[in-house]
Design a protein around this motif. Structure first.
Motif, PDB file in Angstrom:
ATOM      1  N   UNK B 242      21.027  69.589  14.012  1.00  0.00           N
ATOM      2  CA  UNK B 242      19.862  70.255  14.591  1.00  0.00           C
ATOM      3  C   UNK B 242      20.256  71.275  15.661  1.00  0.00           C
ATOM      4  N   UNK B 243      21.480  71.116  16.176  1.00  0.00           N
ATOM      5  CA  UNK B 243      21.864  71.959  17.301  1.00  0.00           C
ATOM      6  C   UNK B 243      22.516  73.267  16.852  1.00  0.00           C
ATOM      7  N   UNK B 244      22.769  73.404  15.538  1.00  0.00           N
ATOM      8  CA  UNK B 244      23.306  74.671  15.054  1.00  0.00           C
ATOM      9  C   UNK B 244      22.251  75.318  14.183  1.00  0.00           C
ATOM     10  N   UNK B 245      22.319  76.640  14.071  1.00  0.00           N
ATOM     11  CA  UNK B 245      21.256  77.309  13.323  1.00  0.00           C
ATOM     12  C   UNK B 245      21.420  77.034  11.844  1.00  0.00           C
ATOM     13  N   UNK B 246      20.312  77.081  11.165  1.00  0.00           N
ATOM     14  CA  UNK B 246      20.280  76.820   9.724  1.00  0.00           C
ATOM     15  C   UNK B 246      21.247  77.742   8.988  1.00  0.00           C
ATOM     16  N   UNK B 248      23.965  79.221  10.134  1.00  0.00           N
ATOM     17  CA  UNK B 248      25.366  78.879  10.386  1.00  0.00           C
ATOM     18  C   UNK B 248      25.780  77.692   9.527  1.00  0.00           C
ATOM     19  N   UNK B 249      24.899  76.676   9.505  1.00  0.00           N
ATOM     20  CA  UNK B 249      25.223  75.479   8.723  1.00  0.00           C
ATOM     21  C   UNK B 249      25.375  75.820   7.250  1.00  0.00           C
ATOM     22  N   UNK B 250      24.452  76.639   6.757  1.00  0.00           N
ATOM     23  CA  UNK B 250      24.508  76.991   5.346  1.00  0.00           C
ATOM     24  C   UNK B 250      25.770  77.799   5.045  1.00  0.00           C
ATOM     25  N   UNK B 251      26.113  78.725   5.951  1.00  0.00           N
ATOM     26  CA  UNK B 251      27.322  79.524   5.741  1.00  0.00           C
ATOM     27  C   UNK B 251      28.556  78.644   5.765  1.00  0.00           C
ATOM     28  N   UNK B 252      28.526  77.594   6.607  1.00  0.00           N
ATOM     29  CA  UNK B 252      29.665  76.680   6.656  1.00  0.00           C
ATOM     30  C   UNK B 252      29.889  76.043   5.292  1.00  0.00           C
ATOM     31  N   UNK B 253      28.799  75.752   4.600  1.00  0.00           N
ATOM     32  CA  UNK B 253      28.958  75.173   3.265  1.00  0.00           C
ATOM     33  C   UNK B 253      29.603  76.153   2.303  1.00  0.00           C
ATOM     34  N   UNK B 254      29.305  77.455   2.481  1.00  0.00           N
ATOM     35  CA  UNK B 254      29.956  78.457   1.632  1.00  0.00           C
ATOM     36  C   UNK B 254      31.461  78.374   1.826  1.00  0.00           C
ATOM     37  N   UNK B 295      21.228  69.281   5.224  1.00  0.00           N
ATOM     38  CA  UNK B 295      20.327  69.815   6.243  1.00  0.00           C
ATOM     39  C   UNK B 295      19.137  68.886   6.464  1.00  0.00           C
ATOM     40  N   UNK B 296      18.672  68.228   5.405  1.00  0.00           N
ATOM     41  CA  UNK B 296      17.458  67.418   5.531  1.00  0.00           C
ATOM     42  C   UNK B 296      17.735  65.958   5.882  1.00  0.00           C
ATOM     43  N   UNK B 297      19.026  65.583   5.863  1.00  0.00           N
ATOM     44  CA  UNK B 297      19.365  64.179   6.096  1.00  0.00           C
ATOM     45  C   UNK B 297      18.792  63.608   7.408  1.00  0.00           C
ATOM     46  N   UNK B 298      18.867  64.327   8.533  1.00  0.00           N
ATOM     47  CA  UNK B 298      18.316  63.761   9.771  1.00  0.00           C
ATOM     48  C   UNK B 298      16.838  63.385   9.652  1.00  0.00           C
ATOM     49  N   UNK B 299      16.071  64.158   8.872  1.00  0.00           N
ATOM     50  CA  UNK B 299      14.645  63.861   8.737  1.00  0.00           C
ATOM     51  C   UNK B 299      14.429  62.551   7.980  1.00  0.00           C
ATOM     52  N   UNK B 300      15.439  62.145   7.222  1.00  0.00           N
ATOM     53  CA  UNK B 300      15.346  60.868   6.528  1.00  0.00           C
ATOM     54  C   UNK B 300      15.855  59.743   7.430  1.00  0.00           C
TER      55      UNK B 300
END
Lengths: 359, 418
Positions: B242-246, B248-254, B295-300
């Motif tokens: 949650x503390x990094x932008x969406x 950035x996180x998505x780019x990290x997966x790339x 990305x959605x895991x914390x919401x679960x």
């Protein structure tokens, strides 16, 4: 004692590896006995119960049940019924489903389950509540269902961990009797944990008093009250006047104690007394008499400090034998009431007074 | 005595009435105070959330462009039916409209009409240029500009476009259309894309929800059981994304998943993979599922954790004392008791996943784009507000239907977030 059913031998338990919660417990329970473990919180009584139920493993020693060692047997294979402090009825199941749970776990046929559940509900007089959810029941009703659930699979041993703690006084006394009657009728073993001494005295065949991880004394309620083994038991069971003194005379079955103000008291010696040793006298408030015709061995003049009204009886706080907090229990309406500041004659029999070695 | 008693009664009656009034006044005052406190938020939500969304959704059925540009034609067409050949009054009405309306308006109408008959846009614009200079009778001029004006089909298309409200976009969002007779039929297979996208959106969302449950449940259980610094560390690790932008996180997966990325390099280095054939983990469905699950895991995890935290361990002890082996303790006691958290997390993750846009756009292939991507495409790239609004409306309705279904099956009052 008849057949030995449960045995603790040299059982010790530590949670943190630094100190023992239970240190060196040896305990035998006869078949069919109602045993209560009594003690202040943190005394190790609940830990002992949890080791018997299988939720805790002893660090040392062995526990046998019906002849077989059980320390390594998981709880679900011990076949012991447990009634928990807050009942622990499953909130997502109805009363009937709660009772059927242990039977289903034993793969009982559907027809038998229905019959056993009905029977158990009858036993606690809750037949009309089968379809309710636990949160629709009052505390006393939940208590009954919890009891029925612990009994429905017919275990030989039922453990109860302060089961009446959450009930009000009247209901508690009623349930005490009900549990006692169930025990008599079913002939099962009950190990009951409580910190309420009156509960322990009313219900049990024997009571084990715990303090600081050790079993202080295990005896019938009568012996526990009349002949406590040490000052802790004397104070914990019932009310007690602890008069300190020194042993000056000791013969077979009797002794004389010199109190701090120099008065001499006759008493029955407990174990381990020596001449010249410090001792604590155990003297129950209701055994001290104010009557004019005092025939007992011990007669003194006491100074009344305070008079406390209790409805059915009164308590006097007096100074006597160098102790300024001696309580006397007198029935209400027993003639003239002494007033604070007065000097009165009091006395008690030698048999009602025990001298215990100070630990 | 009798008189004093009745006096007493009267006085009491008056007192009660006054008291009721007074109580009601007090209650009203506190209610007004409460309303005033939430009023700013209510106004804010109403003006920037409810109102714009409502306005956008009306775009999905709005069809006033054509009838506003061609009011006379609309009147003339209302008494015309497609069995008759188009006659001079129709041509005259359309000519009057084309002369009266501004060029922009006609252009808007032409664009809209193209939905009903392809090619009508250029035809109408060309005809409009001719007709502005033409005189009555208009029919020959129209037919000269485009012979199609002589056919009833052309006018039937115009008539279809006239009503102020249309189900055209909503039908199109479900790959349906109305034929010349007004019946609902499927569109040509090569144009049927939306249903595919909707199904894909649901399939991806369900897969993500399931993998979140499977990964999140054990983690939540571990967190609920641990104490002290372990519990705190786990909680921080769960919250870290949650503390990094969406972005950035998505780019990290790339970086991680690409064919020369960290995962493939590690597998090749370990000898588990042929260097010439790296795993295709990104720009396909696998990449979308991996990144969205992360990305959605914390919401679960958080709703499940908070429910598990409230389950006293004594229930598990009770179950095992009653003869339940550990597996039964889990399935018959722990799982049912933690279910409110699982369903809350599931609903949350599923609804969030339905609207995902950036992640599939960055790590998915062209066949992995979800409905939000097409909403954005219609809204931003081709400015087809009707289509964008219709897809949004369908998505919204689908969510509401699911929510109602959930409420019916599980009960919304059993849902617990914290």
């Amino acid at each position: 004692m008849t057949e030995r059913f449960i045995a603790f031998e040299g059982v010790r338990k530590s949670y943190d590896g630094k100190s023992y919660v239970v240190r060196g417990l040896d305990l035998d329970v006869a078949r069919g006995e109602f045993l209560t473990l009594l003690g202040p919180s943190g005394s190790g009584k609940t830990t002992t119960l949890m080791m018997l139920a299988g939720f805790e493993t002893p660090t040392h020693g062995s526990i046998t049940l019906g002849g077989g060692r059980i320390e390594r047997v998981p709880p679900h294979r011990r076949n012991i019924g447990v009634v928990f402090q807050n009942y622990a009825l499953f909130p997502h199941m109805t009363v009937g489903e709660n009772l059927a749970f242990p039977l289903k776990m034993r793969r009982m046929s559907k027809a038998d389950v229905t019959q056993c559940v009905r029977h158990a509900l009858d036993m606690v007089r809750m037949s009309s509540f089968e379809g309710r959810r636990p949160n629709q029941l009052s505390g006393g009703q939940q208590q009954r269902i919890a009891l029925a659930r612990a009994l429905v699979f017919e275990p030989q041993l039922v453990l109860m961990d302060e089961p009446l703690g959450a009930l009000d006084k009247q209901l508690r006394e009623h349930m005490q009797l009900e549990i006692k009657h169930l025990h008599n009728r079913l002939g099962i073993n009950v190990v009951y944990v409580t910190h309420d001494q009156s509960e322990a005295l009313t219900m049990s065949d024997r009571v084990g008093v715990f303090n600081d991880g050790t079993l202080q004394q295990i005896a019938s309620p009568h012996d526990l009250y009349e002949a406590p083994a040490n000052p802790f038991v004397a104070t914990f069971i019932g009310e007690n006047n602890a008069i300190a003194g020194e042993v000056v005379e000791l013969s077979n079955g009797t002794c004389r104690i010199k109190a701090s103000d120099g008065s001499l008291i006759s008493a029955i010696p407990g174990g381990g007394l020596k001449i010249g040793a410090r001792t604590t006298l155990v003297l129950r408030p209701e055994r001290i008499s104010l009557a004019e015709d005092l025939a007992g061995a011990n007669r003194f003049t006491a100074h009344v400090n305070e008079l406390i009204y209790h409805g059915d009886h009164m308590r006097l706080r007096v100074t006597v034998c160098g102790c300024d907090d001696v309580r006397i229990k007198i029935p209400a309406g027993a003639g003239r009431t002494p007033q604070p500041g007065a000097h009165i004659d009091i006395g008690w029999a030698r048999e009602d007074c025990r001298a215990l070695a100070q630990s | 005595m009798a008189i004093t008693l009745s006096d007493e009664v009267v006085r009491n009656a008056i007192d009660t009435a006054a008291l009721t009034r007074r109580l009601r006044g007090l209650r009203r005052r506190s209610r007004i105070k409460a309303l005033l406190l939430v009023a700013p938020l209510m106004l804010f939500l109403l003006s920037v959330f409810v109102l714009p969304i409502g306005l956008l959704l009306t775009r999905s059925v709005d069809n006033s462009d054509v009838s506003l540009a061609l009011p006379n034609t609309a009147t003339a067409l209302s008494s015309w039916s497609s069995e008759h050949a188009p006659d001079e009054p129709l041509f005259a009405a359309l000519a009057a409209d084309l002369k009266a309306s501004s060029r922009e308006r006609v252009a808007e109408a032409a664009k809209r009409l193209n939905n009903y008959e392809s090619g009508i846009r250029s035809s109408l614009l060309k005809t409009a240029r001719t007709i502005r200079k033409a005189e009555a009778p208009y029919q020959p001029a129209f037919v000269e500009a485009d012979p199609r004006w002589a056919t009833p089909e052309r006018w039937a298309a115009l008539k279809q476009a006239m009503p102020r409200l249309t189900d055209f976009y909503l039908l199109a969002a479900l790959d349906l259309q109305r034929d010349e007779m007004g019946r609902i039929t499927g569109v040509a297979p090569e144009n049927a894309v939306h249903l595919d996208v909707l199904i894909r959106t649901f399939v991806v969302s369900i897969s993500v929800t399931l993998s979140c449950v499977l990964l999140g449940y054990p983690l939540a259980a571990l967190m609920a059981r641990s104490t002290g610094w372990v519990a705190n560390t786990l909680l921080i690790l769960v919250l870290l994304p949650f503390w990094t932008s969406l972005l950035v996180r998505t780019s990290a997966w790339v970086v991680l998943l690409q064919s020369r990325g960290i995962v493939n390099s590690a597998l090749i280095w370990l000898g588990l993979l042929d260097p010439t054939q790296p795993l295709e983990l990104i720009y396909n469905r696998a990449g979308v599922l991996i990144a969205m699950t992360h990305i959605l895991l914390p919401f679960m995890v958080l709703p499940i954790y908070s429910v598990m935290k409230t389950i006293p361990p004594v229930y598990m002890r009770a179950a095992s004392s009653l003869g339940a082996p550990p597996s039964s303790v889990f399935w018959r006691v722990y799982l049912p008791m933690s279910m409110p958290g699982v369903s809350a997390g599931g609903l949350l993750v599923f609804i969030l996943a339905l609207g995902y846009y950036i992640t599939p756009a960055l790590v998915g292939g062209p066949r992995d784009q979800m409905v939000s991507y097409f909403i954005a495409y219609y809204a931003n790239q081709v400015t087809n507000w009707g289509m964008a609004a219709a897809l949004s409306a369908i998505l919204l309705v689908a969510v509401l239907v699911l929510y109602a279904l959930y409420n019916r099956l599980i009960g919304i009052d059993r849902l617990r977030i914290g």
